[in-house]
Design a protein around this motif. Structure first.
Motif, PDB file in Angstrom:
ATOM      1  N   SER A 137      50.748  39.408  41.796  1.00  0.00           N
ATOM      2  CA  SER A 137      51.474  40.489  41.136  1.00  0.00           C
ATOM      3  C   SER A 137      50.911  40.705  39.739  1.00  0.00           C
ATOM      4  O   SER A 137      50.599  39.748  39.033  1.00  0.00           O
ATOM      5  CB  SER A 137      52.961  40.142  41.051  1.00  0.00           C
ATOM      6  OG  SER A 137      53.637  41.005  40.152  1.00  0.00           O
ATOM      7  N   GLY A 138      50.786  41.964  39.349  1.00  0.00           N
ATOM      8  CA  GLY A 138      50.303  42.248  38.005  1.00  0.00           C
ATOM      9  C   GLY A 138      50.051  43.726  37.805  1.00  0.00           C
ATOM     10  O   GLY A 138      50.085  44.511  38.750  1.00  0.00           O
ATOM     11  N   PRO A 139      49.774  44.122  36.566  1.00  0.00           N
ATOM     12  CA  PRO A 139      49.509  45.535  36.261  1.00  0.00           C
ATOM     13  C   PRO A 139      48.254  46.025  36.982  1.00  0.00           C
ATOM     14  O   PRO A 139      47.474  45.236  37.516  1.00  0.00           O
ATOM     15  CB  PRO A 139      49.313  45.523  34.735  1.00  0.00           C
ATOM     16  CG  PRO A 139      49.952  44.252  34.264  1.00  0.00           C
ATOM     17  CD  PRO A 139      49.758  43.271  35.373  1.00  0.00           C
ATOM     18  N   VAL A 140      48.067  47.338  36.963  1.00  0.00           N
ATOM     19  CA  VAL A 140      46.877  47.916  37.584  1.00  0.00           C
ATOM     20  C   VAL A 140      45.624  47.459  36.840  1.00  0.00           C
ATOM     21  O   VAL A 140      45.657  47.196  35.638  1.00  0.00           O
ATOM     22  CB  VAL A 140      46.941  49.462  37.592  1.00  0.00           C
ATOM     23  CG1 VAL A 140      48.118  49.952  38.402  1.00  0.00           C
ATOM     24  CG2 VAL A 140      47.032  50.007  36.156  1.00  0.00           C
ATOM     25  N   GLY A 141      44.518  47.352  37.577  1.00  0.00           N
ATOM     26  CA  GLY A 141      43.238  47.028  36.957  1.00  0.00           C
ATOM     27  C   GLY A 141      43.070  45.588  36.527  1.00  0.00           C
ATOM     28  O   GLY A 141      42.219  45.290  35.688  1.00  0.00           O
ATOM     29  N   THR A 142      43.853  44.673  37.082  1.00  0.00           N
ATOM     30  CA  THR A 142      43.760  43.267  36.671  1.00  0.00           C
ATOM     31  C   THR A 142      43.061  42.395  37.714  1.00  0.00           C
ATOM     32  O   THR A 142      43.079  41.174  37.608  1.00  0.00           O
ATOM     33  CB  THR A 142      45.158  42.695  36.358  1.00  0.00           C
ATOM     34  OG1 THR A 142      46.048  42.964  37.455  1.00  0.00           O
ATOM     35  CG2 THR A 142      45.733  43.344  35.109  1.00  0.00           C
ATOM     36  N   GLY A 143      42.457  43.007  38.726  1.00  0.00           N
ATOM     37  CA  GLY A 143      41.624  42.261  39.656  1.00  0.00           C
ATOM     38  C   GLY A 143      42.314  41.697  40.875  1.00  0.00           C
ATOM     39  O   GLY A 143      41.774  40.806  41.540  1.00  0.00           O
ATOM     40  N   LYS A 144      43.467  42.236  41.217  1.00  0.00           N
ATOM     41  CA  LYS A 144      44.186  41.709  42.389  1.00  0.00           C
ATOM     42  C   LYS A 144      43.417  42.012  43.682  1.00  0.00           C
ATOM     43  O   LYS A 144      43.259  41.142  44.533  1.00  0.00           O
ATOM     44  CB  LYS A 144      45.595  42.303  42.441  1.00  0.00           C
ATOM     45  CG  LYS A 144      46.448  41.988  41.218  1.00  0.00           C
ATOM     46  CD  LYS A 144      47.859  42.522  41.353  1.00  0.00           C
ATOM     47  CE  LYS A 144      47.915  44.032  41.448  1.00  0.00           C
ATOM     48  NZ  LYS A 144      47.396  44.713  40.231  1.00  0.00           N
ATOM     49  N   THR A 145      42.956  43.256  43.819  1.00  0.00           N
ATOM     50  CA  THR A 145      42.191  43.614  45.012  1.00  0.00           C
ATOM     51  C   THR A 145      40.862  42.864  45.040  1.00  0.00           C
ATOM     52  O   THR A 145      40.375  42.484  46.108  1.00  0.00           O
ATOM     53  CB  THR A 145      41.941  45.137  45.053  1.00  0.00           C
ATOM     54  OG1 THR A 145      43.197  45.823  44.989  1.00  0.00           O
ATOM     55  CG2 THR A 145      41.229  45.535  46.332  1.00  0.00           C
ATOM     56  N   HIS A 146      40.283  42.648  43.876  1.00  0.00           N
ATOM     57  CA  HIS A 146      39.049  41.864  43.764  1.00  0.00           C
ATOM     58  C   HIS A 146      39.237  40.482  44.393  1.00  0.00           C
ATOM     59  O   HIS A 146      38.402  40.028  45.190  1.00  0.00           O
ATOM     60  CB  HIS A 146      38.685  41.724  42.274  1.00  0.00           C
ATOM     61  CG  HIS A 146      37.419  40.971  42.015  1.00  0.00           C
ATOM     62  ND1 HIS A 146      36.374  41.496  41.284  1.00  0.00           N
ATOM     63  CD2 HIS A 146      37.018  39.703  42.360  1.00  0.00           C
ATOM     64  CE1 HIS A 146      35.399  40.608  41.205  1.00  0.00           C
ATOM     65  NE2 HIS A 146      35.775  39.508  41.842  1.00  0.00           N
ATOM     66  N   LEU A 147      40.349  39.832  44.070  1.00  0.00           N
ATOM     67  CA  LEU A 147      40.602  38.488  44.592  1.00  0.00           C
ATOM     68  C   LEU A 147      40.919  38.513  46.083  1.00  0.00           C
ATOM     69  O   LEU A 147      40.542  37.591  46.819  1.00  0.00           O
ATOM     70  CB  LEU A 147      41.737  37.828  43.810  1.00  0.00           C
ATOM     71  CG  LEU A 147      41.402  37.441  42.370  1.00  0.00           C
ATOM     72  CD1 LEU A 147      42.627  36.871  41.661  1.00  0.00           C
ATOM     73  CD2 LEU A 147      40.257  36.435  42.323  1.00  0.00           C
ATOM     74  N   LEU A 148      41.616  39.551  46.544  1.00  0.00           N
ATOM     75  CA  LEU A 148      41.848  39.682  47.982  1.00  0.00           C
ATOM     76  C   LEU A 148      40.517  39.806  48.718  1.00  0.00           C
ATOM     77  O   LEU A 148      40.302  39.165  49.757  1.00  0.00           O
ATOM     78  CB  LEU A 148      42.715  40.905  48.281  1.00  0.00           C
ATOM     79  CG  LEU A 148      44.203  40.849  47.932  1.00  0.00           C
ATOM     80  CD1 LEU A 148      44.885  42.146  48.356  1.00  0.00           C
ATOM     81  CD2 LEU A 148      44.896  39.662  48.589  1.00  0.00           C
ATOM     82  N   ALA A 149      39.613  40.632  48.180  1.00  0.00           N
ATOM     83  CA  ALA A 149      38.310  40.848  48.814  1.00  0.00           C
ATOM     84  C   ALA A 149      37.488  39.567  48.830  1.00  0.00           C
ATOM     85  O   ALA A 149      36.864  39.232  49.842  1.00  0.00           O
ATOM     86  CB  ALA A 149      37.553  41.954  48.086  1.00  0.00           C
ATOM     87  N   ALA A 150      37.475  38.852  47.709  1.00  0.00           N
ATOM     88  CA  ALA A 150      36.713  37.598  47.637  1.00  0.00           C
ATOM     89  C   ALA A 150      37.254  36.575  48.628  1.00  0.00           C
ATOM     90  O   ALA A 150      36.493  35.847  49.280  1.00  0.00           O
ATOM     91  CB  ALA A 150      36.768  37.036  46.215  1.00  0.00           C
ATOM     92  N   THR A 151      38.570  36.532  48.767  1.00  0.00           N
ATOM     93  CA  THR A 151      39.199  35.588  49.691  1.00  0.00           C
ATOM     94  C   THR A 151      38.842  35.911  51.137  1.00  0.00           C
ATOM     95  O   THR A 151      38.444  35.019  51.908  1.00  0.00           O
ATOM     96  CB  THR A 151      40.729  35.613  49.522  1.00  0.00           C
ATOM     97  OG1 THR A 151      41.070  35.259  48.176  1.00  0.00           O
ATOM     98  CG2 THR A 151      41.398  34.639  50.481  1.00  0.00           C
ATOM     99  N   LEU A 152      38.962  37.176  51.514  1.00  0.00           N
ATOM    100  CA  LEU A 152      38.666  37.564  52.888  1.00  0.00           C
ATOM    101  C   LEU A 152      37.188  37.381  53.217  1.00  0.00           C
ATOM    102  O   LEU A 152      36.834  36.956  54.327  1.00  0.00           O
ATOM    103  CB  LEU A 152      39.083  39.012  53.134  1.00  0.00           C
ATOM    104  CG  LEU A 152      40.579  39.309  53.060  1.00  0.00           C
ATOM    105  CD1 LEU A 152      40.856  40.749  53.471  1.00  0.00           C
ATOM    106  CD2 LEU A 152      41.394  38.359  53.922  1.00  0.00           C
ATOM    107  N   ALA A 153      36.315  37.692  52.268  1.00  0.00           N
ATOM    108  CA  ALA A 153      34.878  37.522  52.506  1.00  0.00           C
ATOM    109  C   ALA A 153      34.551  36.062  52.787  1.00  0.00           C
ATOM    110  O   ALA A 153      33.781  35.748  53.703  1.00  0.00           O
ATOM    111  CB  ALA A 153      34.073  38.026  51.306  1.00  0.00           C
TER     112      ALA A 153
END
Length: 318
Positions: A137-153
């Protein structure tokens, strides 16, 4: 077979392009796409046959006891191809094609905790089951999707896990289009309910209509009942109760008031008690501070003004 097997037994070695991973992830249109690196297209282990000769111990007779037999086994290149194909079915956005744990740069200590939580999940994932997901959870642009992508990869390409990514509002739109084509919502939700690891981005986003709430409830309920691992990212606070806020003196625009009200909203209020309760059991909660900077906005503001002007001229053709 893990990545070490894929790298050392394949032909990747210490390739300067893929770094020995034997695959590359690139942006292809709107999606992230993986492909075999040129260093490993021609497998030096099996010569392109797709299998190698190995040994296996078996006991077919108590009298004779265990014996070792020569058997044909899939080569690491076959495994690599399957994982690459599986990654290309995940549906990760192209904008996060190059996202990894290494290039996630935290602006605050709590952001580093978010990366650590995602990394720990990815590197300690048990294929046998029993894995607890996480909610970022966090504000927009703080890298949440980045971490989801890194995890799934990591899970798909290094561990061999089946996974999917969905952005919740796009899922709603996909189901609505399906209705027009004569499909039921269950036909679209079904595969997402069964995938080993599902990442749901922008949880809580939407108008909160009965259709949206029912769709989200059905998807999470199915995965909860099947004990499947689910990861989430949301812009809404994970706090169980709304904190009291003090009114600030002075003039405030309508937009400011709306932003303040939106930031005060809780995920619990957006998804309802039933879903929130299940999230508490399914996931570890990780919340970034509300003052965590938006890295996209920060990067934009740090760029030279001339760059923006040039981009604008190029975009308008003037």
């Amino acid at each position: 077979m893990d990545r070490a097997d894929m790298g050392t037994k394949g032909s990747g070695g210490a390739c300067g392009v893929c770094g020995g991973r034997t695959y590359l992830i690139e942006r292809q249109g709107d999606l992230a796409h993986a492909r075999i690196c040129e260093c490993s297209v021609q497998c030096k282990v099996c010569g392109g046959r797709g299998h190698v000769l190995g040994q296996q111990e078996s006991t077919f007779s108590k009298k004779v006891g265990p014996r070792t037999y020569d058997v044909l086994m899939p080569c690491s290149c076959t495994l690599r191809q399957k994982r690459v194909a599986r990654f290309n079915a995940v549906g990760l956005p192209g904008v996060v094609a190059h996202s990894s744990f290494d290039n996630y740069i935290p602006a605050k200590t709590q952001q580093d905790k978010a990366r650590s939580a995602a990394m720990h999940f990815a590197h300690h994932y048990e294929k046998a089951g029993g894995n607890k997901g996480f909610v970022l959870s966090g504000p927009v642009g703080t890298g949440k999707t980045h971490l989801l992508a890194a995890t799934l990869a990591h899970l798909v390409l290094e561990v061999g896990v089946g996974a999917r990514y969905v952005e919740i509002s796009l899922l709603y739109a996909t189901i609505r289009r399906g209705f027009q084509e004569g499909k039921s919502g269950g036909e679209i939700i079904g595969p997402l309910s069964e995938v080993e690891v599902l990442a749901i981005d922008e949880l809580g986003k939407g108008r909160g209509s009965p259709f949206e709430m029912e769709t989200m409830d059905e998807l999470i309920a199915r995965r909860y009942n099947a004990h499947r691992t689910t990861l989430f990212a949301t812009n809404y606070s994970l706090e169980p109760e709304r904190k009291a806020t003090r009114a600030v003196a002075g003039y405030h625009s309508t937009d400011d008031a709306k932003t303040t009200l939106r930031e005060a909203e809780l995920l619990r209020e957006r998804v309802g008690e039933r879903i929130y309760s299940r999230l508490c059991e399914m996931c570890t909660f990780v919340e970034l501070p509300k003052d965590t900077p938006d890295h996209r906005r920060t990067r934009h503001e740090l760029e030279p003004r001339g760059h923006h002007a040039h981009a604008k001229i190029r975009a308008t053709g003037r």
